[in-house]
Design a protein around this motif. Structure first.
Motif, short mmCIF file in Angstrom:
data_model
loop_
_atom_site.label_atom_id
_atom_site.label_comp_id
_atom_site.label_asym_id
_atom_site.label_seq_id
_atom_site.Cartn_x
_atom_site.Cartn_y
_atom_site.Cartn_z
N MET A 22 2.86 9.89 -0.84
CA MET A 22 1.51 9.55 -0.41
C MET A 22 1.42 8.12 -0.85
SD MET A 22 -0.05 12.42 -3.49
CE MET A 22 0.48 13.80 -2.89
N VAL A 23 2.71 7.55 -1.76
CA VAL A 23 3.05 6.21 -1.06
C VAL A 23 2.90 5.57 -0.17
CG1 VAL A 23 3.53 3.91 -2.40
CG2 VAL A 23 3.19 5.69 -3.89
N LEU A 24 3.80 6.12 0.96
CA LEU A 24 3.93 5.54 2.55
C LEU A 24 1.91 5.81 3.34
CD1 LEU A 24 7.80 6.98 3.01
CD2 LEU A 24 6.92 4.57 2.42
N LEU A 25 1.96 6.76 2.92
CA LEU A 25 0.84 7.00 3.60
C LEU A 25 0.19 6.32 3.34
CD1 LEU A 25 0.54 10.94 3.39
CD2 LEU A 25 0.49 9.72 5.51
N LEU A 26 -0.47 5.71 2.06
CA LEU A 26 -0.92 4.85 1.19
C LEU A 26 -0.86 3.49 1.90
CD1 LEU A 26 -3.68 3.89 -0.52
CD2 LEU A 26 -1.68 3.51 -2.17
N LEU A 27 0.69 3.03 2.00
CA LEU A 27 0.73 1.66 2.39
C LEU A 27 0.61 1.39 4.01
CD1 LEU A 27 4.05 1.53 0.74
CD2 LEU A 27 1.93 0.05 0.48
N ALA A 28 0.67 2.78 4.68
CA ALA A 28 -0.05 2.56 6.45
C ALA A 28 -1.41 2.58 6.70
CB ALA A 28 1.62 4.70 7.10
N ALA A 136 1.24 9.15 10.97
CA ALA A 136 1.43 8.96 10.32
C ALA A 136 0.61 10.90 9.88
CB ALA A 136 0.08 8.95 9.82
N PRO A 137 0.57 11.96 10.81
CA PRO A 137 0.13 12.85 10.89
C PRO A 137 1.02 13.66 10.43
CG PRO A 137 -0.91 12.94 12.34
CD PRO A 137 -0.16 11.54 11.08
N TYR A 138 2.45 13.79 11.07
CA TYR A 138 3.55 13.92 10.57
C TYR A 138 4.02 14.34 9.11
CZ TYR A 138 3.51 15.53 15.61
OH TYR A 138 2.95 15.86 16.46
N GLY A 143 5.06 16.20 3.97
CA GLY A 143 4.97 16.34 2.44
C GLY A 143 4.29 17.85 1.78
N THR A 144 3.20 18.23 2.61
CA THR A 144 2.70 19.38 2.26
C THR A 144 3.50 20.89 2.00
OG1 THR A 144 0.76 18.89 3.60
CG2 THR A 144 1.18 20.99 3.61
N MET A 179 -4.27 12.80 3.42
CA MET A 179 -3.69 11.44 3.14
C MET A 179 -3.21 11.38 4.89
SD MET A 179 -2.51 10.59 -0.30
CE MET A 179 -2.45 9.10 -0.26
N GLY A 180 -2.42 11.75 5.46
CA GLY A 180 -1.74 11.33 6.57
C GLY A 180 -2.54 11.72 7.71
N LEU A 181 -4.16 12.46 7.27
CA LEU A 181 -5.10 12.07 8.70
C LEU A 181 -5.82 11.23 8.06
CD1 LEU A 181 -5.91 16.34 8.80
CD2 LEU A 181 -4.57 14.73 10.00
N PHE A 182 -6.55 11.05 6.78
CA PHE A 182 -7.07 9.24 6.67
C PHE A 182 -6.56 8.24 6.97
CE2 PHE A 182 -7.66 5.94 3.28
CZ PHE A 182 -9.31 6.02 4.04
N ALA A 183 -5.47 8.40 7.48
CA ALA A 183 -4.23 7.15 7.28
C ALA A 183 -4.39 7.16 9.18
CB ALA A 183 -2.72 7.12 7.50
N ALA A 184 -4.68 7.97 9.96
CA ALA A 184 -3.99 7.98 11.19
C ALA A 184 -4.99 8.31 12.19
CB ALA A 184 -3.20 9.85 11.47
N ILE A 185 -6.56 8.78 11.98
CA ILE A 185 -7.41 8.90 12.25
C ILE A 185 -8.16 7.41 12.44
CG2 ILE A 185 -9.90 9.47 12.08
CD1 ILE A 185 -8.62 12.34 10.99
N PRO A 186 -7.57 6.92 11.49
CA PRO A 186 -8.77 5.19 12.22
C PRO A 186 -7.88 4.84 12.68
CG PRO A 186 -9.04 6.12 9.60
CD PRO A 186 -8.74 6.63 10.45
#
Length: 240
Positions: A22-28, A136-138, A143-144, A179-186
């Motif tokens: 989650m932290v990695l995805l937030l940073l991404a 990011a999605p992967y 994590g899931t 969170m992965g989708l939140f980082a990837a889509i934008p």
């Protein structure tokens, strides 16, 4: 009635590995937004600078005077820099009385090099957005999977298996995917948008290079002596 799940509690109570994901995805996600704002400002500035220079270029002013006007500028960029390197080569080869075809070939090479370098600067950051959008999605899916695996392992150690007992573990795992989708889509949307805008700028600059080459080709002749203005400017071209 079961108590509603608290997202903050799910994140704080998640396993260490899921929290790291989650932290990695937030940073991404933060990195992608930084790149989005930077590239938006860079492309907007580049487009404005190109338009201003084209207006100046097509105003009818002598190319030698135009060259002298930007020669001392320390922050040349975009079409201004492309014109500078191309016309510098033209002046240098014209001063040496090179054949017309050799002069045009030399100018075209310099224009291509200048165009490529400016495009590299313009597209800096696109690779980062593409990487975040694809990876990011992967990372979230990893994590899931890990969280669901832990949830079922914990379920196997209980005497009575119920949905309520496994729901928190599955919920915290699914947050990683969200969170992965939140980082990837934008990042993906921005990558497509900026790729299209940078391609438009490239096409516009490439057309300018063709037009400039055509102008120099019409004006260049082995038998035609250089104008006084061009001779003075050519004498100032060194180390190019």
């Amino acid at each position: 009635m079961p108590e509603s799940l608290n997202i903050v509690d799910l994140i704080t109570q998640a396993s260490l590995l899921v929290q790291i994901v989650m932290v990695l995805l937030l940073l991404a996600s933060l990195l992608s937004w930084v790149m989005i704002f930077r590239m938006s400002a860079r492309l907007g500035t580049a487009k404005n600078f190109d338009q201003q220079f084209e207006t100046w270029f097509w105003s009818g002013e002598d190319l030698a005077k135009l060259y002298q006007g930007i020669q001392g500028s320390p922050d040349r960029q975009g079409l201004e820099q492309i014109f500078y390197v191309g016309f510098s080569e033209y002046l240098r080869m014209h001063k040496k009385r090179q054949p017309k075809d050799d002069i045009i070939d030399g100018v075209e090479r310099k224009l291509r090099v200048g165009l490529g370098r400016q495009q590299q600067l313009l597209e800096s950051g696109l690779t980062t957005l593409a990487s975040i959008g694809s990876v990011a999605p992967y990372i979230g899916l990893f994590g899931t999977v890990w969280g669901i695996m832990n949830a079922f392992l914990g379920l196997s150690q209980t005497e009575q298996a119920t949905l309520a007992s496994v729901a928190p573990g599955i919920a915290e795992a699914l947050i990683a995917t969200a969170m992965g989708l939140f980082a990837a889509i934008p990042a993906v949307l921005a990558y497509n948008h900026f790729t299209a805008k940078s391609s438009q700028l490239y096409d516009s600059r490439a057309l300018f290079c063709d037009e400039m080459t055509g102008m120099l080709q019409r004006e260049t002749s082995v038998q035609t002596p250089m104008s006084k203005e061009t001779q003075v400017t050519a004498g100032q071209v060194t180390g190019l």
